[in-house]
Design a protein around this motif. Sequence first.
Motif, PDB file in Angstrom:
ATOM      1  N   HIS A  29       0.776  -1.096  -0.051  1.00 26.34           N
ATOM      2  CA  HIS A  29      -0.067  -0.043   0.055  1.00 26.34           C
ATOM      3  C   HIS A  29       0.975   1.367  -0.069  1.00 26.34           C
ATOM      4  N   CYS A  30       0.373   2.320  -0.726  1.00 30.28           N
ATOM      5  CA  CYS A  30       1.068   3.392  -0.965  1.00 30.28           C
ATOM      6  C   CYS A  30       0.279   4.468  -1.398  1.00 30.28           C
ATOM      7  N   ASP A  31       0.562   5.685  -1.066  1.00 26.74           N
ATOM      8  CA  ASP A  31      -0.350   6.940  -1.539  1.00 26.74           C
ATOM      9  C   ASP A  31       0.388   7.350  -2.850  1.00 26.74           C
ATOM     10  N   PRO A  32      -0.210   8.049  -3.637  1.00 26.09           N
ATOM     11  CA  PRO A  32       0.098   8.578  -5.131  1.00 26.09           C
ATOM     12  C   PRO A  32       1.423   9.312  -5.081  1.00 26.09           C
ATOM     13  N   THR A  33       1.712   9.910  -4.146  1.00 24.47           N
ATOM     14  CA  THR A  33       3.224  10.853  -4.193  1.00 24.47           C
ATOM     15  C   THR A  33       4.362   9.664  -4.379  1.00 24.47           C
ATOM     16  N   ILE A  50      -4.453  -1.835  -7.722  1.00 20.93           N
ATOM     17  CA  ILE A  50      -5.881  -1.505  -6.799  1.00 20.93           C
ATOM     18  C   ILE A  50      -5.851  -0.279  -6.440  1.00 20.93           C
ATOM     19  N   VAL A  51      -7.026   0.383  -6.858  1.00 26.68           N
ATOM     20  CA  VAL A  51      -7.340   1.941  -6.331  1.00 26.68           C
ATOM     21  C   VAL A  51      -8.313   1.841  -5.249  1.00 26.68           C
ATOM     22  N   TRP A  52      -7.715   2.261  -4.063  1.00 24.71           N
ATOM     23  CA  TRP A  52      -8.571   2.514  -3.053  1.00 24.71           C
ATOM     24  C   TRP A  52      -9.204   3.882  -2.766  1.00 24.71           C
ATOM     25  N   CYS A  53     -10.411   4.259  -3.261  1.00 27.47           N
ATOM     26  CA  CYS A  53     -11.129   5.460  -3.421  1.00 27.47           C
ATOM     27  C   CYS A  53     -12.093   5.768  -2.377  1.00 27.47           C
ATOM     28  N   TYR A  54     -12.152   6.956  -1.965  1.00 28.36           N
ATOM     29  CA  TYR A  54     -12.875   7.414  -0.755  1.00 28.36           C
ATOM     30  C   TYR A  54     -13.282   8.899  -0.761  1.00 28.36           C
ATOM     31  N   THR A  55     -14.321   9.275  -0.111  1.00 28.82           N
ATOM     32  CA  THR A  55     -14.571  10.648  -0.197  1.00 28.82           C
ATOM     33  C   THR A  55     -14.533  10.884   1.399  1.00 28.82           C
ATOM     34  N   GLY A  56     -14.569  12.437   1.168  1.00 26.05           N
ATOM     35  CA  GLY A  56     -14.685  12.964   2.883  1.00 26.05           C
ATOM     36  C   GLY A  56     -14.131  14.402   2.657  1.00 26.05           C
ATOM     37  N   PRO A  57     -14.110  15.247   3.685  1.00 30.65           N
ATOM     38  CA  PRO A  57     -13.527  16.495   3.707  1.00 30.65           C
ATOM     39  C   PRO A  57     -12.070  16.566   3.720  1.00 30.65           C
ATOM     40  N   GLY A  58     -11.650  17.759   3.301  1.00 28.33           N
ATOM     41  CA  GLY A  58     -10.178  18.034   3.201  1.00 28.33           C
ATOM     42  C   GLY A  58      -9.652  18.377   1.643  1.00 28.33           C
ATOM     43  N   SER A  59      -8.989  19.161   1.689  1.00 24.44           N
ATOM     44  CA  SER A  59      -8.513  19.523   0.245  1.00 24.44           C
ATOM     45  C   SER A  59      -6.954  20.026   0.440  1.00 24.44           C
ATOM     46  N   PRO A  60      -6.127  19.793  -0.761  1.00 25.61           N
ATOM     47  CA  PRO A  60      -4.721  20.458  -0.647  1.00 25.61           C
ATOM     48  C   PRO A  60      -4.569  22.029  -0.863  1.00 25.61           C
ATOM     49  N   GLY A  61      -5.910  22.392  -1.241  1.00 27.77           N
ATOM     50  CA  GLY A  61      -5.801  23.994  -1.537  1.00 27.77           C
ATOM     51  C   GLY A  61      -6.700  24.032  -2.692  1.00 27.77           C
ATOM     52  N   HIS A  80      -7.684   9.147  -2.944  1.00 26.80           N
ATOM     53  CA  HIS A  80      -7.328   7.580  -3.452  1.00 26.80           C
ATOM     54  C   HIS A  80      -6.022   7.087  -2.854  1.00 26.80           C
ATOM     55  N   ASP A  81      -5.847   5.934  -2.545  1.00 27.64           N
ATOM     56  CA  ASP A  81      -4.557   5.391  -2.114  1.00 27.64           C
ATOM     57  C   ASP A  81      -4.236   4.184  -3.421  1.00 27.64           C
ATOM     58  N   ILE A  82      -3.179   3.597  -3.316  1.00 25.10           N
ATOM     59  CA  ILE A  82      -2.649   2.692  -4.324  1.00 25.10           C
ATOM     60  C   ILE A  82      -2.098   1.368  -3.723  1.00 25.10           C
ATOM     61  N   ILE A  83      -2.697   0.393  -4.086  1.00 25.65           N
ATOM     62  CA  ILE A  83      -2.160  -1.058  -3.562  1.00 25.65           C
ATOM     63  C   ILE A  83      -1.931  -1.701  -4.978  1.00 25.65           C
ATOM     64  N   PHE A  84      -0.563  -2.278  -4.589  1.00 18.73           N
ATOM     65  CA  PHE A  84       0.152  -2.912  -5.578  1.00 18.73           C
ATOM     66  C   PHE A  84       0.096  -4.535  -5.280  1.00 18.73           C
ATOM     67  N   TRP A  85      -0.188  -5.497  -6.246  1.00 14.52           N
ATOM     68  CA  TRP A  85      -0.456  -6.816  -5.939  1.00 14.52           C
ATOM     69  C   TRP A  85       0.495  -7.556  -6.908  1.00 14.52           C
ATOM     70  N   TYR A  86       1.471  -8.230  -6.333  1.00 13.66           N
ATOM     71  CA  TYR A  86       2.463  -9.161  -6.833  1.00 13.66           C
ATOM     72  C   TYR A  86       2.527 -10.622  -6.243  1.00 13.66           C
ATOM     73  N   ASN A  87       3.025 -11.593  -6.832  1.00 18.99           N
ATOM     74  CA  ASN A  87       3.336 -12.658  -6.387  1.00 18.99           C
ATOM     75  C   ASN A  87       4.816 -13.144  -6.996  1.00 18.99           C
ATOM     76  N   TRP A  95     -11.829   0.167  -5.603  1.00 16.07           N
ATOM     77  CA  TRP A  95     -12.567  -0.214  -4.327  1.00 16.07           C
ATOM     78  C   TRP A  95     -13.101   0.966  -3.609  1.00 16.07           C
ATOM     79  N   PRO A  96     -14.452   1.338  -3.829  1.00 14.51           N
ATOM     80  CA  PRO A  96     -14.876   2.594  -3.369  1.00 14.51           C
ATOM     81  C   PRO A  96     -15.612   2.601  -2.101  1.00 14.51           C
ATOM     82  N   ASN A  97     -15.751   1.206  -1.491  1.00 10.20           N
ATOM     83  CA  ASN A  97     -16.761   0.989  -0.318  1.00 10.20           C
ATOM     84  C   ASN A  97     -15.941   0.713   0.868  1.00 10.20           C
TER      85      ASN A  97
END
Length: 372
Positions: free
Chosen positions: A21-25, A47-58, A66-73, A124-126
């Motif tokens: 798991h990591c963020d887009p930065t 996998i893109v874990w996306c969500y809603t809520g308050p807050g903004s960078p400007g 949203h955050d990112i989840i990479f899946w490897y084996n 994954w929005p839920n």
Amino acid sequence: MALRLRAMRRVLKDTGSIYLHCDPTASHYLKLLMDAIYGRKNFRNEIVWCYTGPGSPGMRQFNRKHDIIFWYNFGKAWKFNRDDIRVPHKRLNLNRSCAMIGDALTEDLRDAYLKKGKIPETWWPNFTPVGRIRTEKLGYPTQKPLALMDRIIRASSNEGDTVLDPFCGCGTTVHAAESLGRKWIGIDISKFSTGLIRDRILHNFKYLNADDLDLRGTPDSVAEARALARQDPFEFEKWVCGYIGAEGMFREPGEKGADGGVDGVLKFFPVREGRKVKPEYAIVQVKGGNVSPDSVKALHETVRRYEATAGVMVCFGDQLGTVENQRVKATFSDAWGSYPVIQGFSVESLLGDGQLDLPLYGYKRRGAMLGL
């Protein structure tokens, strides 16, 4: 991080998977790192874990949600339990979904298709961020919701398999693994984390006791606690705060730098007039050496200055006399009793699973909020 991810490749079974798991930065950098360690051919999904809520960078950017989840084996026999993670179809899309399968579907087959559910997409929005889940929030900045880890573990392991999290944080992965009947190993560099995870597991799984957990790298005796206090006062502070469930206020517990006289904060919800009221706070100070009369008086002043309800001085047992002699004798009350405004709490009591003299309702202990 690269060293730990490389070590994970060494222990990963052919049937296993690794999720990062990591963020887009940082996701584009970590994707290159994972490709180098695990190979591009072993990349399964982003996998893109996306969500809603308050807050903004400007005012001049889109809201980052949203955050990112990479899946490897690392093999060709990886597990994917598709039927364990299916989600309901929306009836609104029934006709379109059935058209994709074939127009010859009978009504019975359509009903079976709906009941079976679909495999989730790679967005994954839920999953609500844990900051808005009161029953889970532990104050750890990178904490993930249990439901998110539940889906990942269900998808890529079976009951009895071993789940390893080398960046364990506050223990959400091992909590989910225990719930699903998996064996687990959690690793974290922070002694704050290891204490918090221990208490979280013991509170949420009553069939376990302290002897069932193999905890390494943290004090298991008063002598070891004294040695840690001498060698690294900041790690000692982290360990104490994690053990009793204290959160940071001006900084994370144990972080170097000015703390305003506050090593940690305990939140509790006293019951007054037959109902829970807004949260109140106890200021925590940790002393690994001698406790001076002035430090006890300073704690009371810190409590007053920040309009907290109480203060706790955590120290070794041979210093409790100073706390008792110098503390103010004032108390505060709720429907269940009265409690000291200033109190001492010994490391010996901490190791013996002693309880602070604070309202139980909402007092964070063993990684959960009690009575809420």
